[in-house]
Write a protein that holds these residues in place. Sequence first.
Motif, mmCIF file in Angstrom:
data_model
loop_
_atom_site.group_PDB
_atom_site.id
_atom_site.type_symbol
_atom_site.label_atom_id
_atom_site.label_comp_id
_atom_site.label_asym_id
_atom_site.label_seq_id
_atom_site.Cartn_x
_atom_site.Cartn_y
_atom_site.Cartn_z
ATOM 1 N N PHE A 1 1.154 6.830 -6.570
ATOM 2 C CA PHE A 1 -0.076 7.598 -6.782
ATOM 3 C C PHE A 1 0.150 9.070 -6.430
ATOM 4 O O PHE A 1 -0.187 9.970 -7.206
ATOM 5 N N GLY A 2 0.747 9.302 -5.260
ATOM 6 C CA GLY A 2 1.003 10.671 -4.825
ATOM 7 C C GLY A 2 1.956 11.396 -5.751
ATOM 8 O O GLY A 2 1.730 12.561 -6.103
ATOM 9 N N LEU A 3 3.022 10.728 -6.187
ATOM 10 C CA LEU A 3 3.980 11.361 -7.096
ATOM 11 C C LEU A 3 3.347 11.693 -8.447
ATOM 12 O O LEU A 3 3.653 12.737 -9.034
ATOM 13 N N MET A 4 2.456 10.824 -8.916
ATOM 14 C CA MET A 4 1.778 11.118 -10.188
ATOM 15 C C MET A 4 0.889 12.354 -10.063
ATOM 16 O O MET A 4 0.856 13.190 -10.967
ATOM 17 N N LEU B 1 0.836 -1.204 0.000
ATOM 18 C CA LEU B 1 0.000 0.000 0.000
ATOM 19 C C LEU B 1 0.868 1.250 0.000
ATOM 20 O O LEU B 1 0.554 2.229 -0.694
ATOM 21 N N PHE B 2 1.973 1.235 0.749
ATOM 22 C CA PHE B 2 2.865 2.393 0.759
ATOM 23 C C PHE B 2 3.454 2.644 -0.623
ATOM 24 O O PHE B 2 3.506 3.788 -1.082
ATOM 25 N N VAL B 3 3.895 1.591 -1.303
ATOM 26 C CA VAL B 3 4.481 1.763 -2.643
ATOM 27 C C VAL B 3 3.443 2.321 -3.609
ATOM 28 O O VAL B 3 3.720 3.269 -4.354
ATOM 29 N N GLY C 1 -5.537 13.046 2.446
ATOM 30 C CA GLY C 1 -5.133 13.224 1.059
ATOM 31 C C GLY C 1 -6.062 12.518 0.091
ATOM 32 O O GLY C 1 -6.394 13.048 -0.976
ATOM 33 N N ALA C 2 -6.521 11.320 0.470
ATOM 34 C CA ALA C 2 -7.430 10.566 -0.395
ATOM 35 C C ALA C 2 -8.768 11.287 -0.545
ATOM 36 O O ALA C 2 -9.319 11.346 -1.643
ATOM 37 N N ILE D 1 0.856 15.021 -1.920
ATOM 38 C CA ILE D 1 1.794 15.047 -0.793
ATOM 39 C C ILE D 1 1.194 14.334 0.413
ATOM 40 O O ILE D 1 1.856 13.519 1.062
ATOM 41 N N LEU D 2 -0.057 14.601 0.706
ATOM 42 C CA LEU D 2 -0.700 13.993 1.881
ATOM 43 C C LEU D 2 -0.866 12.484 1.737
ATOM 44 O O LEU D 2 -0.768 11.748 2.723
ATOM 45 N N VAL D 3 -1.113 12.002 0.523
ATOM 46 C CA VAL D 3 -1.309 10.573 0.298
ATOM 47 C C VAL D 3 -0.019 9.782 0.535
ATOM 48 O O VAL D 3 -0.066 8.625 0.946
ATOM 49 N N ILE D 4 1.105 10.392 0.314
ATOM 50 C CA ILE D 4 2.380 9.684 0.461
ATOM 51 C C ILE D 4 2.621 9.254 1.904
ATOM 52 O O ILE D 4 3.101 8.148 2.155
ATOM 53 N N PHE D 5 2.275 10.091 2.853
ATOM 54 C CA PHE D 5 2.585 9.808 4.262
ATOM 55 C C PHE D 5 1.422 9.080 4.935
ATOM 56 O O PHE D 5 0.277 9.547 4.878
ATOM 57 N N PRO D 6 1.694 7.962 5.598
ATOM 58 C CA PRO D 6 0.614 7.160 6.202
ATOM 59 C C PRO D 6 -0.271 7.930 7.183
ATOM 60 O O PRO D 6 -1.469 7.705 7.239
#
Length: 125
Positions: free
Chosen positions: A13-16, A6-8, A76-77, A65-70
């Motif tokens: 997803f966040g970087l895109m 999920l992190f990967v 973010g979602a 940015i928010l989606v990247i960090f757990p």
Amino acid sequence: MKNKILFVFSLLFGLMFINAGLNKFFNYLPVPDNIPPNMIKLMGAMMEFGWLMPLVGFVEVLGGILVIFPKTRALGAIIILPVMVGILLTHIVNDRTGLPMAAALAVVLAWILYENRKKYYPLIG
């Protein structure tokens, strides 16, 4: 193991979305030559509103940015959800060539939303 996967997916997803949002400000990605006329018309209409594309770009960058960090992934979602609905509808109605990528991103977002569903319970009652 599931958390690592999920992190990967969340990172990609966040970087895109960060990339797509920054492109709305700096226009560094080349525009494809084979854009259908109805998409050109749609994008032209969206550009008529001077504030719309910067707003969408800001939301994409912030949500990405928010989606990247757990810790902030659930927020973010939720922030990206309306943009993702717009992306899906645009590709369903106007240009089906981007639909597989949009559908893949929607699946990742749905997984993120599902994994954080307990955090959303206070929002719905």
